[in-house]
Design an enzyme around this catalytic site. Structure first.
Site, PDB file in Angstrom:
ATOM      1  N   ASP A 125     -15.162  15.640 -12.858  1.00 58.40           N
ATOM      2  CA  ASP A 125     -16.015  16.479 -13.691  1.00 58.40           C
ATOM      3  C   ASP A 125     -15.136  17.388 -14.547  1.00 58.40           C
ATOM      4  O   ASP A 125     -14.419  18.240 -14.023  1.00 58.40           O
ATOM      5  CB  ASP A 125     -16.954  17.304 -12.810  1.00 58.40           C
ATOM      6  CG  ASP A 125     -18.116  17.884 -13.600  1.00 58.40           C
ATOM      7  OD1 ASP A 125     -18.495  17.290 -14.618  1.00 58.40           O
ATOM      8  OD2 ASP A 125     -18.648  18.923 -13.198  1.00 58.40           O
ATOM      9  N   ARG A 141     -16.078  37.338 -16.430  1.00 61.38           N
ATOM     10  CA  ARG A 141     -14.835  37.988 -16.854  1.00 61.38           C
ATOM     11  C   ARG A 141     -15.037  38.512 -18.274  1.00 61.38           C
ATOM     12  O   ARG A 141     -14.473  37.956 -19.236  1.00 61.38           O
ATOM     13  CB  ARG A 141     -13.662  37.005 -16.834  1.00 61.38           C
ATOM     14  CG  ARG A 141     -13.349  36.388 -15.479  1.00 61.38           C
ATOM     15  CD  ARG A 141     -12.163  35.436 -15.582  1.00 61.38           C
ATOM     16  NE  ARG A 141     -12.387  34.410 -16.601  1.00 61.38           N
ATOM     17  CZ  ARG A 141     -13.037  33.274 -16.384  1.00 61.38           C
ATOM     18  NH1 ARG A 141     -13.521  33.007 -15.186  1.00 61.38           N
ATOM     19  NH2 ARG A 141     -13.197  32.394 -17.374  1.00 61.38           N
ATOM     20  N   GLU A 198     -27.064  20.881 -14.803  1.00 63.41           N
ATOM     21  CA  GLU A 198     -26.044  20.871 -15.846  1.00 63.41           C
ATOM     22  C   GLU A 198     -26.213  19.606 -16.673  1.00 63.41           C
ATOM     23  O   GLU A 198     -26.156  18.491 -16.133  1.00 63.41           O
ATOM     24  CB  GLU A 198     -24.630  20.920 -15.249  1.00 63.41           C
ATOM     25  CG  GLU A 198     -24.291  22.263 -14.622  1.00 63.41           C
ATOM     26  CD  GLU A 198     -22.844  22.368 -14.185  1.00 63.41           C
ATOM     27  OE1 GLU A 198     -22.386  23.488 -13.917  1.00 63.41           O
ATOM     28  OE2 GLU A 198     -22.169  21.315 -14.103  1.00 63.41           O
ATOM     29  N   GLU A 200     -24.905  16.896 -18.901  1.00 61.47           N
ATOM     30  CA  GLU A 200     -23.601  16.300 -19.175  1.00 61.47           C
ATOM     31  C   GLU A 200     -23.758  14.863 -19.649  1.00 61.47           C
ATOM     32  O   GLU A 200     -24.825  14.261 -19.535  1.00 61.47           O
ATOM     33  CB  GLU A 200     -22.721  16.297 -17.915  1.00 61.47           C
ATOM     34  CG  GLU A 200     -22.514  17.647 -17.265  1.00 61.47           C
ATOM     35  CD  GLU A 200     -21.450  17.621 -16.177  1.00 61.47           C
ATOM     36  OE1 GLU A 200     -20.564  16.716 -16.230  1.00 61.47           O
ATOM     37  OE2 GLU A 200     -21.483  18.488 -15.285  1.00 61.47           O
ATOM     38  N   TYR A 243     -15.864  29.015  -4.058  1.00 62.65           N
ATOM     39  CA  TYR A 243     -14.988  28.324  -5.007  1.00 62.65           C
ATOM     40  C   TYR A 243     -13.583  28.906  -5.120  1.00 62.65           C
ATOM     41  O   TYR A 243     -12.678  28.230  -5.623  1.00 62.65           O
ATOM     42  CB  TYR A 243     -15.648  28.279  -6.389  1.00 62.65           C
ATOM     43  CG  TYR A 243     -15.479  29.515  -7.231  1.00 62.65           C
ATOM     44  CD1 TYR A 243     -14.559  29.540  -8.285  1.00 62.65           C
ATOM     45  CD2 TYR A 243     -16.246  30.657  -6.993  1.00 62.65           C
ATOM     46  CE1 TYR A 243     -14.416  30.658  -9.076  1.00 62.65           C
ATOM     47  CE2 TYR A 243     -16.106  31.782  -7.779  1.00 62.65           C
ATOM     48  CZ  TYR A 243     -15.188  31.785  -8.825  1.00 62.65           C
ATOM     49  OH  TYR A 243     -15.044  32.903  -9.598  1.00 62.65           O
ATOM     50  N   LYS A 252     -21.491  21.938  -5.365  1.00 61.32           N
ATOM     51  CA  LYS A 252     -21.576  20.912  -6.396  1.00 61.32           C
ATOM     52  C   LYS A 252     -21.765  19.512  -5.818  1.00 61.32           C
ATOM     53  O   LYS A 252     -22.230  18.617  -6.521  1.00 61.32           O
ATOM     54  CB  LYS A 252     -20.298  20.918  -7.237  1.00 61.32           C
ATOM     55  CG  LYS A 252     -19.994  22.244  -7.900  1.00 61.32           C
ATOM     56  CD  LYS A 252     -20.903  22.524  -9.070  1.00 61.32           C
ATOM     57  CE  LYS A 252     -20.511  21.731 -10.284  1.00 61.32           C
ATOM     58  NZ  LYS A 252     -21.316  22.066 -11.468  1.00 61.32           N
ATOM     59  N   THR A 256     -25.404  14.441  -7.671  1.00 61.01           N
ATOM     60  CA  THR A 256     -25.171  14.309  -9.103  1.00 61.01           C
ATOM     61  C   THR A 256     -26.013  13.140  -9.584  1.00 61.01           C
ATOM     62  O   THR A 256     -25.821  12.015  -9.117  1.00 61.01           O
ATOM     63  CB  THR A 256     -23.682  14.059  -9.413  1.00 61.01           C
ATOM     64  OG1 THR A 256     -22.902  15.147  -8.893  1.00 61.01           O
ATOM     65  CG2 THR A 256     -23.448  13.925 -10.899  1.00 61.01           C
ATOM     66  N   THR A 359     -20.788  20.615 -18.507  1.00 59.89           N
ATOM     67  CA  THR A 359     -21.971  21.078 -19.222  1.00 59.89           C
ATOM     68  C   THR A 359     -21.714  21.114 -20.732  1.00 59.89           C
ATOM     69  O   THR A 359     -20.740  21.710 -21.178  1.00 59.89           O
ATOM     70  CB  THR A 359     -22.368  22.479 -18.740  1.00 59.89           C
ATOM     71  OG1 THR A 359     -22.499  22.460 -17.312  1.00 59.89           O
ATOM     72  CG2 THR A 359     -23.672  22.929 -19.363  1.00 59.89           C
ATOM     73  N   GLU A 373     -26.203  29.941 -17.880  1.00 64.73           N
ATOM     74  CA  GLU A 373     -26.014  30.528 -19.211  1.00 64.73           C
ATOM     75  C   GLU A 373     -27.318  31.093 -19.765  1.00 64.73           C
ATOM     76  O   GLU A 373     -27.347  32.210 -20.291  1.00 64.73           O
ATOM     77  CB  GLU A 373     -25.498  29.470 -20.176  1.00 64.73           C
ATOM     78  CG  GLU A 373     -24.113  28.936 -19.883  1.00 64.73           C
ATOM     79  CD  GLU A 373     -23.729  27.876 -20.892  1.00 64.73           C
ATOM     80  OE1 GLU A 373     -23.586  28.194 -22.084  1.00 64.73           O
ATOM     81  OE2 GLU A 373     -23.596  26.696 -20.488  1.00 64.73           O
TER      82      GLU A 373
END
Length: 428
Positions: A125, A141, A198, A200, A243, A252, A256, A359, A373
């Site tokens: 990924d 951040r 997500e 993708e 993580y 995760k 999928t 993503t 997001e």
């Protein structure tokens, strides 16, 4: 190009210029197939018939395997030979007598049980959307949204291939450890309260390379067979606790979803475009990630969208609610760059391996391709048209990923949808 098969000539459908690959079950055994209109063409059975006599025995045998892996290993000359042969069989120049024979190998898609046509041992990924990376970085951040390495190296992690499932497979809400509610408290264990999707694309590897060898960027396109929509489900509360320092794990690997139909890249040739232009002050990729051909046509013009259907909206017979729309051409790294980087250390890619793009978000917030997001990590919930609110996915929610390719002078192509519904957690 026109076809004699029912539904094949409808706009935005699965016409003769598309022919995505899939697999369906016959007495519990997978048969490879291609989709044409409302039908699927049984490659497994047809490969044993005289209509496949013009093809090599090796190619016919590959069509009779339970997965595409043998076909993928044969490389692009074999893929092209098969595509040309199928185009001839399904095109409107076929005489009625031959049509009647071919009709034995056609089945209605909606009356068939689909399964994934690949069984990959490898799933990687990537994190190839700079808009996604920058927006997520700003949440966690604010002073340094984009890490210093992002514009130099295609970021990725190796995921769990065994939990790749065909689209429409229900997704059970997972359990896992979550961050303590207060300093000094014990971590919590229970169902995720922050389940996310997500949007993708998955690029499917063809021949691959031997361990210790590399795939140069100017050869990378020969090692990519096709593309499909992919939803990398994410439990954000589990992910945020686990993580550091090694990256995603249970948050995760829960599931999928991959569309059961793989569009060959040969069908997308009319939709190749130059990749997103880098800013003047951006660093240029290192030589092993640079190719003039890739800079001219290494990206794809694919419009992507996400919709949400809830239990309440379905009860009211409402159409799924659109959540966002983005485009694959906005990716910062091209598929060829992903392949070149993945193998630059001698890592061996294998036929059927899956390379997820990460993503795919656009530059504007409404083009964000995940709830992390769109809701700023759950702080700003969405209000749906029927009044429901969503910070994260709830039980009974169904996510539908869709994509289409349109350019002037080319027949449009619609990629097969990838969907999945959230089921309640199982008691532990």
């Amino acid at each position: 190009m026109q076809s004699w098969v029912e539904g094949a000539n409808e706009p935005h459908g699965f016409g003769l210029g598309h022919l995505p690959y899939g697999a369906f079950l016959v007495d519990g055994f997978p048969h490879l197939c291609v989709r044409i209109g409302a039908m699927l063409f049984d490659l497994h059975t047809a490969a044993g018939d005289e209509i496949f006599d013009p093809l090599s025995p090796e190619l016919c045998e590959a069509c009779r395997q339970p997965t595409l892996h043998a076909l993928l290993a044969l490389g692009s000359p074999a893929w092209q030979a098969l595509r040309e042969h199928l185009t001839g069989l399904l095109g409107d120049n076929v005489p009625p007598k031959t049509q009647k024979r071919i009709d034995w190998f056609l089945h209605f898609v909606d009356q068939s049980e689909l399964t994934l046509p690949i069984a990959p041992r490898g799933y990687t990924d990537f994190y190839a959307s700079i808009h996604h990376a920058r927006r997520v970085g700003a949440i966690f951040r604010p002073d340094a949204p984009l890490l210093p390495n992002y514009k130099h190296v295609p970021i990725a992690y190796n995921g769990r291939a065994s939990s790749l499932v065909a689209g429409r497979t229900p997704i059970t809400r997972p359990h896992g450890q979550q961050r303590p509610l207060s300093e000094g408290a014990q971590p919590r264990f229970g169902p995720t309260a922050a389940l996310d999707y997500e949007l993708e694309l998955a690029f499917i590897v063809g021949p691959g390379n031997a361990l210790g060898s590399t795939i140069p960027i100017d050869q990378a396109q020969e090692h990519l067979f096709g593309v499909a929509l992919l939803n990398d489900w994410s439990a954000r509360d589990i992910q945020s606790w686990e993580y550091q320092p090694l990256g995603p794990f249970l948050g995760k690997s829960l599931a999928t979803s991959l569309s059961p139909w793989i569009t060959p890249l040969a069908a997308l040739e009319p939709f190749r475009v130059p990749p997103e232009t880098r800013a003047a002050d951006d660093p240029q990729p290192l030589p092993y990630l640079t190719s003039s051909e890739d800079q001219q046509n290494g990206a794809f013009e694919i419009t992507l969208s996400v919709s949400l259907s809830t239990a309440q909206s379905r009860a009211a017979a409402l159409a799924p609610f659109p959540l966002s729309q983005s485009n694959a051409r906005d990716l910062f790294w091209t598929p060829a760059q992903m392949v070149a980087h993945h193998t630059c250390n001698g890592c061996n890619l294998e036929p059927g391996d899956v390379l997820g793009t990460g993503t795919i978000s656009g530059p504007r917030r409404e083009q964000a391709a995940c709830l992390l997001e769109l809701t700023r990590n759950g702080v700003e919930p969405l209000t749906l048209p029927n009044g429901e609110r969503r910070a994260w996915l709830e039980d009974g929610d169904e996510i539908i990923l869709a994509a289409r390719c349109e350019r002037e002078g080319a027949d449009s192509i619609t990629l097969a949808e990838c969907s999945g519904m959230v089921l309640p957690a199982v008691a532990r």
